[in-house]
Design an enzyme around this catalytic site. Sequence first.
Site, PDB file in Angstrom:
ATOM      1  N   SER A  30       0.808  -1.216   0.000  1.00 47.76           N
ATOM      2  CA  SER A  30       0.000   0.000   0.000  1.00 47.76           C
ATOM      3  C   SER A  30       0.846   1.273   0.000  1.00 47.76           C
ATOM      4  O   SER A  30       0.534   2.237  -0.714  1.00 47.76           O
ATOM      5  CB  SER A  30      -0.940   0.002   1.214  1.00 47.76           C
ATOM      6  OG  SER A  30      -0.201  -0.107   2.423  1.00 47.76           O
ATOM      7  N   ASP A  81      10.679   1.173  -1.001  1.00 44.53           N
ATOM      8  CA  ASP A  81       9.661   0.194  -0.602  1.00 44.53           C
ATOM      9  C   ASP A  81       9.265   0.437   0.843  1.00 44.53           C
ATOM     10  O   ASP A  81       9.975   1.106   1.609  1.00 44.53           O
ATOM     11  CB  ASP A  81      10.239  -1.220  -0.761  1.00 44.53           C
ATOM     12  CG  ASP A  81       9.175  -2.309  -0.801  1.00 44.53           C
ATOM     13  OD1 ASP A  81       7.971  -1.982  -0.716  1.00 44.53           O
ATOM     14  OD2 ASP A  81       9.551  -3.490  -0.915  1.00 44.53           O
ATOM     15  N   GLY A  82       8.154  -0.141   1.236  1.00 43.67           N
ATOM     16  CA  GLY A  82       7.678  -0.058   2.604  1.00 43.67           C
ATOM     17  C   GLY A  82       8.252  -1.163   3.472  1.00 43.67           C
ATOM     18  O   GLY A  82       9.143  -1.910   3.057  1.00 43.67           O
ATOM     19  N   GLY A  96       4.468  -8.871   3.986  1.00 41.64           N
ATOM     20  CA  GLY A  96       3.031  -8.874   4.212  1.00 41.64           C
ATOM     21  C   GLY A  96       2.241  -8.914   2.915  1.00 41.64           C
ATOM     22  O   GLY A  96       1.137  -9.431   2.860  1.00 41.64           O
ATOM     23  N   GLY A  97       2.858  -8.393   1.843  1.00 43.75           N
ATOM     24  CA  GLY A  97       2.226  -8.413   0.522  1.00 43.75           C
ATOM     25  C   GLY A  97       2.651  -9.589  -0.335  1.00 43.75           C
ATOM     26  O   GLY A  97       2.350  -9.625  -1.528  1.00 43.75           O
ATOM     27  N   GLU A 103      11.336  -8.686  -3.723  1.00 49.38           N
ATOM     28  CA  GLU A 103      11.764  -7.446  -3.076  1.00 49.38           C
ATOM     29  C   GLU A 103      13.228  -7.534  -2.663  1.00 49.38           C
ATOM     30  O   GLU A 103      14.010  -6.600  -2.877  1.00 49.38           O
ATOM     31  CB  GLU A 103      10.884  -7.158  -1.853  1.00 49.38           C
ATOM     32  CG  GLU A 103       9.475  -6.720  -2.206  1.00 49.38           C
ATOM     33  CD  GLU A 103       8.542  -6.657  -1.016  1.00 49.38           C
ATOM     34  OE1 GLU A 103       7.465  -6.040  -1.162  1.00 49.38           O
ATOM     35  OE2 GLU A 103       8.864  -7.198   0.049  1.00 49.38           O
TER      36      GLU A 103
END
Length: 223
Positions: A30, A81-82, A96-97, A103
């Site tokens: 997100s 990125d988060g 989590g995604g 990544e």
Amino acid sequence: MTQDELKLEVAKAAIAYVVENDIVGVGTGSTANFFIDELAKIKDKVKATVASSEATAARLRAHGFEVLDLNDVTSMPVYIDGADEITASGAMIKGGGAALTREKIVASVAQKFICIADGSKLVPTLGKFPLPVEVIPMSHAVVARKLNALGGQAKLRLKDEKPLVTDNGNYILDVHGMQISDPVAMEASINNIVGVVTVGLFAAQGADVCLLGTTNGVKTLQF
């Protein structure tokens, strides 16, 4: 401010780290989606992108970006990125995604990892967020037993009551109840379990910078 408003603020702040006329590595989730939408505002200054998931690639292409195959890229200035959790030393839990493997691969090519996260993601010790581990499907039961022996409780991630399948065709185990005091050692230990593709610990190579969204503005943490 809402969590989404904080994510938007750090996404805007991350634009300052984009190197003009060069390649940008883009994460998944997100917060990364907010960044993609902000990046689209300076699309003419971006040479090309590399995506960490099929979903991110689709969103980038929808904005008109060229998405390169990582095999055709030798280096890139930044990966943005988060994170699901991050410590004051830059170690992270991600996945989590369900894009942790790609990544980690894309991040390994970048000169700098810029983490963008709302303030709730900063923690003293990793592990409250379930630790994702991508595994070869035939190995999920045996890997789960070995993860449980490390002190956690591994659960197969489901989607629509079936095992979630990653972009790589694998499954994910989420390990609950961990207190990860030495994330570098834990990352190495889990990665050495036969059947594990990769663990969502980004500690051996953590973030270089974290842009943290708070009610008092975006704070910059350097590691």
